[in-house]
Design a protein around this motif. Structure first.
Motif, PDB file in Angstrom:
ATOM      1  N   SER A   1      -1.120   2.699  15.815  1.00 11.77           N
ATOM      2  CA  SER A   1      -1.442   3.266  14.330  1.00 11.77           C
ATOM      3  C   SER A   1      -0.865   4.702  14.568  1.00 11.77           C
ATOM      4  N   ASP A   2      -0.411   4.965  13.359  1.00 10.98           N
ATOM      5  CA  ASP A   2       0.281   6.416  13.094  1.00 10.98           C
ATOM      6  C   ASP A   2      -0.577   7.034  11.949  1.00 10.98           C
ATOM      7  N   PRO A   3      -1.483   8.010  12.023  1.00 13.62           N
ATOM      8  CA  PRO A   3      -2.134   8.611  11.065  1.00 13.62           C
ATOM      9  C   PRO A   3      -1.465   9.012   9.975  1.00 13.62           C
ATOM     10  N   ARG A   4      -0.207   9.242  10.039  1.00 11.73           N
ATOM     11  CA  ARG A   4       0.737   9.820   8.939  1.00 11.73           C
ATOM     12  C   ARG A   4       0.917   8.828   7.903  1.00 11.73           C
ATOM     13  N   VAL A   5       0.757   7.412   8.018  1.00 11.33           N
ATOM     14  CA  VAL A   5       0.965   6.403   7.329  1.00 11.33           C
ATOM     15  C   VAL A   5      -0.251   6.356   6.107  1.00 11.33           C
ATOM     16  N   THR A   6       0.295   6.323   4.769  1.00 10.56           N
ATOM     17  CA  THR A   6      -0.468   6.216   3.552  1.00 10.56           C
ATOM     18  C   THR A   6      -0.523   4.975   2.777  1.00 10.56           C
ATOM     19  N   ARG A   7       0.305   4.154   3.235  1.00 13.10           N
ATOM     20  CA  ARG A   7       0.312   2.775   2.436  1.00 13.10           C
ATOM     21  C   ARG A   7       1.019   1.689   3.212  1.00 13.10           C
ATOM     22  N   THR A   8       0.781   0.637   3.211  1.00 15.79           N
ATOM     23  CA  THR A   8       1.341  -0.595   4.020  1.00 15.79           C
ATOM     24  C   THR A   8       1.817  -1.683   3.112  1.00 15.79           C
ATOM     25  N   ILE A   9       3.061  -2.139   3.417  1.00 21.59           N
ATOM     26  CA  ILE A   9       3.218  -3.459   2.328  1.00 21.59           C
ATOM     27  C   ILE A   9       3.929  -4.318   3.657  1.00 21.59           C
ATOM     28  N   ALA A  10       3.303  -5.791   3.630  1.00 25.64           N
ATOM     29  CA  ALA A  10       3.527  -6.638   4.571  1.00 25.64           C
ATOM     30  C   ALA A  10       4.149  -7.980   3.795  1.00 25.64           C
ATOM     31  N   LEU A  11       5.515  -8.224   4.062  1.00 20.30           N
ATOM     32  CA  LEU A  11       5.781  -9.657   3.370  1.00 20.30           C
ATOM     33  C   LEU A  11       5.754 -10.963   4.405  1.00 20.30           C
ATOM     34  N   ASP A  12       5.093 -11.695   4.279  1.00 18.92           N
ATOM     35  CA  ASP A  12       5.160 -13.001   5.225  1.00 18.92           C
ATOM     36  C   ASP A  12       4.737 -12.333   6.561  1.00 18.92           C
ATOM     37  N   PRO A  13       3.696 -11.536   7.020  1.00 15.72           N
ATOM     38  CA  PRO A  13       3.790 -10.937   8.130  1.00 15.72           C
ATOM     39  C   PRO A  13       3.524 -11.793   9.328  1.00 15.72           C
ATOM     40  N   ALA A  14       4.160 -11.600  10.393  1.00 17.40           N
ATOM     41  CA  ALA A  14       3.879 -12.447  11.778  1.00 17.40           C
ATOM     42  C   ALA A  14       2.740 -12.095  12.315  1.00 17.40           C
ATOM     43  N   LEU A  15       2.282 -13.141  13.367  1.00 19.10           N
ATOM     44  CA  LEU A  15       1.069 -12.897  14.121  1.00 19.10           C
ATOM     45  C   LEU A  15      -0.084 -12.794  13.374  1.00 19.10           C
ATOM     46  N   PRO A  16      -0.400 -13.492  12.236  1.00 18.92           N
ATOM     47  CA  PRO A  16      -1.858 -13.022  11.528  1.00 18.92           C
ATOM     48  C   PRO A  16      -2.684 -13.656  12.323  1.00 18.92           C
ATOM     49  N   GLN A  17      -2.625 -14.906  13.196  1.00 19.48           N
ATOM     50  CA  GLN A  17      -3.704 -15.446  13.651  1.00 19.48           C
ATOM     51  C   GLN A  17      -4.001 -14.841  15.123  1.00 19.48           C
ATOM     52  N   ALA A  18      -3.255 -13.698  15.548  1.00 16.20           N
ATOM     53  CA  ALA A  18      -3.696 -13.216  16.733  1.00 16.20           C
ATOM     54  C   ALA A  18      -4.294 -11.612  16.434  1.00 16.20           C
ATOM     55  N   ALA A  19      -4.280 -11.352  14.897  1.00 14.93           N
ATOM     56  CA  ALA A  19      -5.225 -10.017  14.737  1.00 14.93           C
ATOM     57  C   ALA A  19      -6.422 -10.189  15.237  1.00 14.93           C
ATOM     58  N   THR A  20      -6.941  -9.056  15.646  1.00 18.78           N
ATOM     59  CA  THR A  20      -8.244  -8.814  15.898  1.00 18.78           C
ATOM     60  C   THR A  20      -9.324  -8.458  14.556  1.00 18.78           C
ATOM     61  N   ARG A  21     -10.495  -9.273  14.429  1.00 20.59           N
ATOM     62  CA  ARG A  21     -11.024  -8.729  13.048  1.00 20.59           C
ATOM     63  C   ARG A  21     -11.625  -7.401  13.092  1.00 20.59           C
ATOM     64  N   GLU A  22     -11.927  -6.765  14.368  1.00 21.58           N
ATOM     65  CA  GLU A  22     -12.553  -5.514  14.323  1.00 21.58           C
ATOM     66  C   GLU A  22     -11.408  -4.470  13.711  1.00 21.58           C
ATOM     67  N   SER A  23     -10.132  -4.809  14.194  1.00 27.22           N
ATOM     68  CA  SER A  23      -8.935  -3.881  13.912  1.00 27.22           C
ATOM     69  C   SER A  23      -9.052  -3.906  12.320  1.00 27.22           C
ATOM     70  N   LEU A  24      -8.645  -5.338  11.847  1.00 28.03           N
ATOM     71  CA  LEU A  24      -8.763  -5.320  10.225  1.00 28.03           C
ATOM     72  C   LEU A  24      -9.847  -4.573   9.461  1.00 28.03           C
ATOM     73  N   SER A  25     -10.901  -4.480   9.898  1.00 26.85           N
ATOM     74  CA  SER A  25     -11.936  -3.888   9.187  1.00 26.85           C
ATOM     75  C   SER A  25     -11.840  -2.426   9.152  1.00 26.85           C
ATOM     76  N   GLU A  26     -11.230  -1.910   9.855  1.00 28.99           N
ATOM     77  CA  GLU A  26     -10.983  -0.572   9.943  1.00 28.99           C
ATOM     78  C   GLU A  26      -9.467   0.016   9.452  1.00 28.99           C
ATOM     79  N   LEU A  27      -8.703  -0.794   8.978  1.00 27.32           N
ATOM     80  CA  LEU A  27      -7.610  -0.275   8.485  1.00 27.32           C
ATOM     81  C   LEU A  27      -7.638   0.695   7.501  1.00 27.32           C
ATOM     82  N   ALA A  28      -7.192   1.761   7.600  1.00 27.69           N
ATOM     83  CA  ALA A  28      -7.427   2.985   6.456  1.00 27.69           C
ATOM     84  C   ALA A  28      -6.489   2.894   5.314  1.00 27.69           C
ATOM     85  N   PRO A  29      -5.259   2.741   5.468  1.00 27.01           N
ATOM     86  CA  PRO A  29      -4.071   2.873   4.436  1.00 27.01           C
ATOM     87  C   PRO A  29      -4.140   1.754   3.314  1.00 27.01           C
TER      88      PRO A  29
END
Length: 347
Positions: free
Chosen positions: A230-258
Motif C-alpha cells: 500500500s501507498d498512503p498517498r493514494v486517495t482513490r482506487t478504480i479496478a476494472l475486472d481485477p485479477a486475483l479476487p479469489q486470493a484476497a485476504t478478508r482482513e486487508s479488504l476490511s481495512e481498505l481506506a481509499p
C-alpha cells in the motif's frame, strides 16, 4: 509445365487477394474529436528493475496538432497532442494495464480522464507487457505496485519539469493492473488461497496459462507475494475486472481506506472466477460496484478492425478482438467512463 503455371498463378492470386483483404479490412484513419489531450513519453530508472520503465503521460491540453497513436492493422488508436504544454498542477491517475497488454491500449480511458483535468501516467510493466509477457514474471505481483510507487515518487520529485501534482492520487488498473491498483490501496493476497484457487480451476484462464508456462506455484516467494504494498498517498482506487479476487485476504479488504470503485465487464454469473469481483467489492467498506451488460473481459481493449477479428481468431489464442454476442466496444467504453466519472469529478 502447364499444371505448374496454373499452381503458381493460383498462389499469386491467393496472395493478391489476401493483401486486398488486409487493405480493405484494416483500421482506417479518422478525424480527431473536439477535445484532444497532451501526451509525452519518458523513461524512468528504478532500483527494483534491471530495465528502465517506459512512461506514457496524458494531460489536459488545448495547444498542438493532434496526431493518431496506438493504431495498427488490428486496433484503432486515439488522438493526442504530442509534447503540448503541461499544466502547472493537476490530480494524478496512476494507470496499470493488464497482463500481456500495454499502456497505450488504455488510451481511450487515459485520454478521457486527461480531457477532464487529470494527468494520467502509465507504464508498460516489464515482464508482463506486450511482446514481453512471461508466466514466471506474472506471479511476481509485487513488481507492478513498485512501478506505480516509483512513478508517483518521480512526479512528486519534479521529474516532469514544470508540473506539480496537487496531492489527489487515483490508482486505476485493468485485469492484473486492477489488482495492482487495489494493492496500492492496501489489498493483500494469500499464496495458499491462490494455490487453492488454481487447484480448483486447473487448466482454466489464468491458472492454466501459468501452469502451461512451467510456473511452480509452491516456489512463489510468499514474503513478497503477501507483502503490504500500500501507498498512503493514494486517495482513490478504480479496478476494472481485477485479477486475483479469489486470493484476497478478508482482513486487508476490511481495512481498505481509499474510496474504491470496482467494475466488472459482464454480469457476475457470466464472469470467470479469475475476474469476478462482486464478492470482493462486498467485503470492502463503502466500495462501489457496477457490472456492464453485454461486455466481456477484452471489451476493455480498443475497438478492433475486421482484419483483427479474423487474424486473431485464426491464431487459435484468446480472440481479444471478437465481440460476437456482445455490444459494440464504443458503447461499453462509454458506460465504463460514465461509472468512473461519477467518482472522478471534472477538474
Amino acid at each position: 509445365m502447364r499444371k505448374l503455371l496454373y499452381a503458381v498463378g493460383g498462389l499469386v492470386l491467393v496472395v493478391a487477394l489476401f493483401f486486398v483483404f488486409v487493405i480493405l479490412s484494416s483500421t482506417k484513419p479518422f478525424d480527431p474529436p473536439l477535445a484532444v489531450p497532451g501526451y509525452r513519453q519518458a523513461r524512468l530508472d528504478v532500483a527494483h528493475r534491471d530495465v528502465p520503465l517506459p512512461l506514457h503521460i496524458w494531460y489536459p491540453a488545448t495547444e498542438g496538432t493532434p496526431e493518431l497513436i496506438g493504431q495498427n492493422a488490428l486496433f484503432y488508436g486515439h488522438h493526442v497532442r504530442p509534447d503540448a504544454p503541461l499544466p502547472l498542477s493537476a490530480p494524478v491517475v496512476l494507470l496499470s494495464h493488464g497482463s500481456g497488454g500495454n499502456a497505450v491500449q488504455l488510451g481511450w480511458l487515459a485520454a478521457h480522464l486527461a480531457n477532464r483535468g487529470y494527468l494520467v501516467i502509465g507504464t508498460n510493466h516489464p515482464g508482463t507487457t506486450s511482446r514481453d509477457s512471461l508466466p514466471e514474471r506474472t506471479v511476481m505481483i509485487w513488481e507492478r505496485p513498485a512501478d506505480l510507487t516509483a512513478m508517483l515518487n518521480w512526479l512528486q520529485g519534479g521529474g516532469l519539469a514544470g508540473f506539480a501534482p496537487n496531492g489527489d492520487v487515483t490508482t486505476l488498473g485493468f485485469s492484473l493492473g486492477g489488482h495492482s491498483a487495489l494493492a496500492m490501496a492496501g489489498l493483500k493476497v494469500s499464496k495458499s488461497r491462490f494455490i487453492d484457487y488454481c487447484d480448483r480451476n486447473a487448466g482454466l484462464v489464468d491458472c492454466g496459462w501459468l501452469t502451461a508456462g512451467g510456473v511452480d506455484f509452491a516456489a512463489i516467494d510468499a514474503s513478497k507475494y503477501e507483502a503490504d504494498l500500500s501507498d498512503p498517498r493514494v486517495t482513490r482506487t478504480i479496478a476494472l475486472d481485477p485479477a486475483l479476487p479469489q486470493a484476497a485476504t478478508r482482513e486487508s479488504l476490511s481495512e481498505l481506506a481509499p474510496a474504491v470503485l470496482i467494475v466488472n465487464l459482464g454480469q457476475p454469473d457470466t464472469i470467470p472466477p479469475a475476474m469476478r469481483a462482486d464478492a470482493l467489492a462486498e467485503a470492502i467498506p463503502q466500495a462501489q460496484y457496477t457490472s456492464i451488460d453485454g461486455a466481456a473481459h477484452f471489451s476493455a481493449l480498443p475497438r478492433c478492425s475486421l482484419f483483427g477479428n479474423v487474424m486473431i481468431g485464426l491464431a487459435g489464442d484468446d480472440n481479444i478482438c471478437s465481440d460476437r454476442g456482445l455490444r459494440p466496444r464504443d458503447q461499453i467504453h462509454s458506460e465504463v467512463l460514465s461509472a468512473i466519472d461519477a467518482i472522478l469529478p471534472a477538474q
